[in-house]
Motif scaffolding. Sequence first.
Motif, PDB file in Angstrom:
ATOM      1  N   VAL A 111       0.785  -1.051   0.035  1.00 43.32           N
ATOM      2  CA  VAL A 111      -0.046  -0.046   0.023  1.00 43.32           C
ATOM      3  C   VAL A 111       0.813   0.939   0.035  1.00 43.32           C
ATOM      4  O   VAL A 111       2.008   1.409   0.904  1.00 43.32           O
ATOM      5  CB  VAL A 111      -0.833   0.264   1.429  1.00 43.32           C
ATOM      6  CG1 VAL A 111      -1.549   1.724   1.252  1.00 43.32           C
ATOM      7  CG2 VAL A 111      -1.935  -0.936   1.184  1.00 43.32           C
ATOM      8  N   ILE A 112       0.660   1.877  -0.603  1.00 45.40           N
ATOM      9  CA  ILE A 112       1.733   3.055  -0.743  1.00 45.40           C
ATOM     10  C   ILE A 112       0.287   4.792   0.092  1.00 45.40           C
ATOM     11  O   ILE A 112      -0.303   4.451  -0.680  1.00 45.40           O
ATOM     12  CB  ILE A 112       1.684   4.184  -2.701  1.00 45.40           C
ATOM     13  CG1 ILE A 112       2.151   3.127  -3.531  1.00 45.40           C
ATOM     14  CG2 ILE A 112       2.388   4.917  -2.756  1.00 45.40           C
ATOM     15  CD1 ILE A 112       3.751   2.085  -2.966  1.00 45.40           C
ATOM     16  N   SER A 113       0.397   4.920   1.146  1.00 51.56           N
ATOM     17  CA  SER A 113      -0.346   5.694   1.953  1.00 51.56           C
ATOM     18  C   SER A 113      -0.607   6.982   1.607  1.00 51.56           C
ATOM     19  O   SER A 113       0.517   7.162   0.991  1.00 51.56           O
ATOM     20  CB  SER A 113       0.138   5.206   3.598  1.00 51.56           C
ATOM     21  OG  SER A 113       1.250   5.623   3.803  1.00 51.56           O
ATOM     22  N   LEU A 114      -1.409   7.399   1.870  1.00 49.45           N
ATOM     23  CA  LEU A 114      -1.641   8.510   2.026  1.00 49.45           C
ATOM     24  C   LEU A 114      -0.362   9.849   2.758  1.00 49.45           C
ATOM     25  O   LEU A 114      -0.361  10.212   2.248  1.00 49.45           O
ATOM     26  CB  LEU A 114      -2.977   9.858   2.402  1.00 49.45           C
ATOM     27  CG  LEU A 114      -3.090  10.961   2.642  1.00 49.45           C
ATOM     28  CD1 LEU A 114      -3.401  11.415   1.174  1.00 49.45           C
ATOM     29  CD2 LEU A 114      -4.712  11.060   3.171  1.00 49.45           C
ATOM     30  N   ALA A 115      -0.074   8.768   3.813  1.00 47.10           N
ATOM     31  CA  ALA A 115       1.045   9.631   4.606  1.00 47.10           C
ATOM     32  C   ALA A 115       2.025   9.211   3.712  1.00 47.10           C
ATOM     33  O   ALA A 115       3.423  10.825   4.219  1.00 47.10           O
ATOM     34  CB  ALA A 115       1.337   8.984   6.075  1.00 47.10           C
ATOM     35  N   GLU A 116       2.654   8.373   3.354  1.00 48.89           N
ATOM     36  CA  GLU A 116       3.736   8.307   2.752  1.00 48.89           C
ATOM     37  C   GLU A 116       3.872   9.903   1.184  1.00 48.89           C
ATOM     38  O   GLU A 116       4.778   9.795   1.376  1.00 48.89           O
ATOM     39  CB  GLU A 116       3.807   7.338   1.685  1.00 48.89           C
ATOM     40  CG  GLU A 116       5.677   7.108   0.694  1.00 48.89           C
ATOM     41  CD  GLU A 116       5.251   5.156   1.163  1.00 48.89           C
ATOM     42  OE1 GLU A 116       4.935   4.344   1.386  1.00 48.89           O
ATOM     43  OE2 GLU A 116       6.835   5.658   0.371  1.00 48.89           O
ATOM     44  N   ILE A 117       2.728  10.322   0.570  1.00 57.43           N
ATOM     45  CA  ILE A 117       2.727  10.595  -0.658  1.00 57.43           C
ATOM     46  C   ILE A 117       2.643  12.034  -0.109  1.00 57.43           C
ATOM     47  O   ILE A 117       3.193  12.755  -0.773  1.00 57.43           O
ATOM     48  CB  ILE A 117       1.163  10.420  -1.128  1.00 57.43           C
ATOM     49  CG1 ILE A 117       0.589   8.913  -1.830  1.00 57.43           C
ATOM     50  CG2 ILE A 117       0.877  11.089  -2.862  1.00 57.43           C
ATOM     51  CD1 ILE A 117      -0.254   8.163  -2.349  1.00 57.43           C
ATOM     52  N   LYS A 118       1.852  12.283   0.937  1.00 62.65           N
ATOM     53  CA  LYS A 118       2.110  13.645   1.590  1.00 62.65           C
ATOM     54  C   LYS A 118       3.810  13.805   1.646  1.00 62.65           C
ATOM     55  O   LYS A 118       4.069  14.599   1.374  1.00 62.65           O
ATOM     56  CB  LYS A 118       1.343  14.056   2.307  1.00 62.65           C
ATOM     57  CG  LYS A 118       0.039  14.466   2.065  1.00 62.65           C
ATOM     58  CD  LYS A 118      -1.030  14.191   3.815  1.00 62.65           C
ATOM     59  CE  LYS A 118      -1.757  14.260   3.871  1.00 62.65           C
ATOM     60  NZ  LYS A 118      -2.703  14.349   4.677  1.00 62.65           N
ATOM     61  N   ASP A 119       4.594  13.094   2.011  1.00 65.34           N
ATOM     62  CA  ASP A 119       5.513  12.910   2.293  1.00 65.34           C
ATOM     63  C   ASP A 119       6.691  13.456   1.215  1.00 65.34           C
ATOM     64  O   ASP A 119       8.274  13.634   1.628  1.00 65.34           O
ATOM     65  CB  ASP A 119       6.236  11.954   3.072  1.00 65.34           C
ATOM     66  CG  ASP A 119       7.215  11.836   4.187  1.00 65.34           C
ATOM     67  OD1 ASP A 119       6.345  13.073   5.185  1.00 65.34           O
ATOM     68  OD2 ASP A 119       7.383  10.906   5.205  1.00 65.34           O
ATOM     69  N   HIS A 120       6.496  13.438  -0.106  1.00 68.80           N
ATOM     70  CA  HIS A 120       7.221  13.530  -1.231  1.00 68.80           C
ATOM     71  C   HIS A 120       7.062  14.805  -1.734  1.00 68.80           C
ATOM     72  O   HIS A 120       6.030  14.685  -2.402  1.00 68.80           O
ATOM     73  CB  HIS A 120       7.120  12.473  -2.073  1.00 68.80           C
ATOM     74  CG  HIS A 120       7.684  10.634  -1.576  1.00 68.80           C
ATOM     75  ND1 HIS A 120       8.727  11.495  -1.406  1.00 68.80           N
ATOM     76  CD2 HIS A 120       6.764   9.649  -1.535  1.00 68.80           C
ATOM     77  CE1 HIS A 120       8.978   9.947  -1.062  1.00 68.80           C
ATOM     78  NE2 HIS A 120       8.178   9.023  -0.632  1.00 68.80           N
ATOM     79  N   ALA A 121       7.793  15.846  -1.897  1.00 67.93           N
ATOM     80  CA  ALA A 121       8.083  16.423  -2.771  1.00 67.93           C
ATOM     81  C   ALA A 121       7.431  17.149  -3.816  1.00 67.93           C
ATOM     82  O   ALA A 121       6.779  18.360  -4.968  1.00 67.93           O
ATOM     83  CB  ALA A 121       9.016  17.303  -2.509  1.00 67.93           C
ATOM     84  N   SER A 122       7.708  16.213  -4.892  1.00 66.21           N
ATOM     85  CA  SER A 122       7.024  15.605  -5.776  1.00 66.21           C
ATOM     86  C   SER A 122       6.276  15.049  -6.414  1.00 66.21           C
ATOM     87  O   SER A 122       5.416  15.029  -7.640  1.00 66.21           O
ATOM     88  CB  SER A 122       8.683  15.013  -6.660  1.00 66.21           C
ATOM     89  OG  SER A 122       8.290  13.354  -5.689  1.00 66.21           O
ATOM     90  N   LEU A 123       5.598  14.483  -5.512  1.00 68.84           N
ATOM     91  CA  LEU A 123       3.814  15.015  -5.357  1.00 68.84           C
ATOM     92  C   LEU A 123       3.288  15.975  -4.550  1.00 68.84           C
ATOM     93  O   LEU A 123       2.069  15.922  -4.369  1.00 68.84           O
ATOM     94  CB  LEU A 123       3.833  13.093  -4.943  1.00 68.84           C
ATOM     95  CG  LEU A 123       4.423  11.987  -4.899  1.00 68.84           C
ATOM     96  CD1 LEU A 123       4.298  10.536  -4.135  1.00 68.84           C
ATOM     97  CD2 LEU A 123       3.928  11.789  -6.809  1.00 68.84           C
ATOM     98  N   GLU A 124       3.521  17.142  -3.992  1.00 71.44           N
ATOM     99  CA  GLU A 124       2.459  18.140  -3.677  1.00 71.44           C
ATOM    100  C   GLU A 124       1.719  18.829  -4.510  1.00 71.44           C
ATOM    101  O   GLU A 124       0.478  18.960  -3.776  1.00 71.44           O
ATOM    102  CB  GLU A 124       3.832  19.087  -3.329  1.00 71.44           C
ATOM    103  CG  GLU A 124       4.583  19.782  -3.509  1.00 71.44           C
ATOM    104  CD  GLU A 124       5.323  20.735  -3.645  1.00 71.44           C
ATOM    105  OE1 GLU A 124       5.864  20.384  -2.457  1.00 71.44           O
ATOM    106  OE2 GLU A 124       5.859  21.637  -3.937  1.00 71.44           O
ATOM    107  N   ASN A 125       1.680  18.459  -5.461  1.00 69.31           N
ATOM    108  CA  ASN A 125       0.332  18.918  -6.259  1.00 69.31           C
ATOM    109  C   ASN A 125      -0.720  17.955  -6.606  1.00 69.31           C
ATOM    110  O   ASN A 125      -1.209  18.615  -7.670  1.00 69.31           O
ATOM    111  CB  ASN A 125       1.037  19.876  -8.103  1.00 69.31           C
ATOM    112  CG  ASN A 125       2.513  20.352  -7.195  1.00 69.31           C
ATOM    113  OD1 ASN A 125       1.513  21.444  -6.880  1.00 69.31           O
ATOM    114  ND2 ASN A 125       3.111  21.201  -8.232  1.00 69.31           N
ATOM    115  N   MET A 126      -0.561  16.987  -6.536  1.00 65.51           N
ATOM    116  CA  MET A 126      -1.797  16.163  -6.267  1.00 65.51           C
ATOM    117  C   MET A 126      -2.562  16.780  -5.792  1.00 65.51           C
ATOM    118  O   MET A 126      -2.826  17.465  -5.025  1.00 65.51           O
ATOM    119  CB  MET A 126      -1.519  14.377  -5.714  1.00 65.51           C
ATOM    120  CG  MET A 126      -0.360  13.804  -6.037  1.00 65.51           C
ATOM    121  SD  MET A 126       0.006  12.292  -6.073  1.00 65.51           S
ATOM    122  CE  MET A 126      -1.050  11.654  -6.511  1.00 65.51           C
ATOM    123  N   PRO A 127      -4.371  16.788  -6.706  1.00 69.46           N
ATOM    124  CA  PRO A 127      -5.160  17.117  -5.900  1.00 69.46           C
ATOM    125  C   PRO A 127      -5.233  16.231  -3.942  1.00 69.46           C
ATOM    126  O   PRO A 127      -5.598  17.037  -3.330  1.00 69.46           O
ATOM    127  CB  PRO A 127      -6.368  17.104  -6.936  1.00 69.46           C
ATOM    128  CG  PRO A 127      -5.416  17.120  -8.287  1.00 69.46           C
ATOM    129  CD  PRO A 127      -4.311  16.100  -7.871  1.00 69.46           C
TER     130      PRO A 127
END
Length: 157
Positions: A111-127
């Motif tokens: 699982v690629i968790s929301l918490a992990e997604i939030k941790d990556h600057a390259s994903l910060e523009n995801m809605p």
Amino acid sequence: MNYWLMKSEPSAFSIDDLKSMPNRTEHWDGVRNYQARNMMRDTMKVGDRAFFYHSNCKVPGIVGLMEVVREGYPDHTAFEPDSKYFDEKSDPNNPRWYMVDIKYLRHTRRVISLAEIKDHASLENMPLVRKGNRLSIMPVSKNEWDFILSLEDRPER
DNA sequence: GCCAACGTTGGC
DNA sequence: GCCAACGTTGGC
């Protein structure tokens, strides 16, 4: 090819539910948000890829990959009085709500968790990680798609 | 067209 | 279960 992220509450419809459907395919019904409707009706194409995202659960996050196998067509549940998605204002001659058909491809290896997604600057523009965003279907850029897939084989934190 | 009331989403 | 944020509704 376009990339997407589609949310579902696993208590209502999970990735395992999708995998167990005939042909591993199901229609993505019940979307009652105009922005998401427009994307399904106008933009999603056969062959597009989508992340399956589990929302409103213990560990929200990306759990699998799917493929669009049928482009936007009227969401018939809006016409069914017994459906929880019934909408008396959706006229069969001028349907208000649309859906696509989606096919299970595979689970992500973890699982690629929301918490992990939030941790990556390259994903910060995801809605997904923008404050207050409630879109249940959202576009994902190719860079974001590739980056998230690259996380799969990194150790879980 | 404004905006208050209400319902829903969804993380925590 | 709580509650912030947002979309929708409807009175005016």
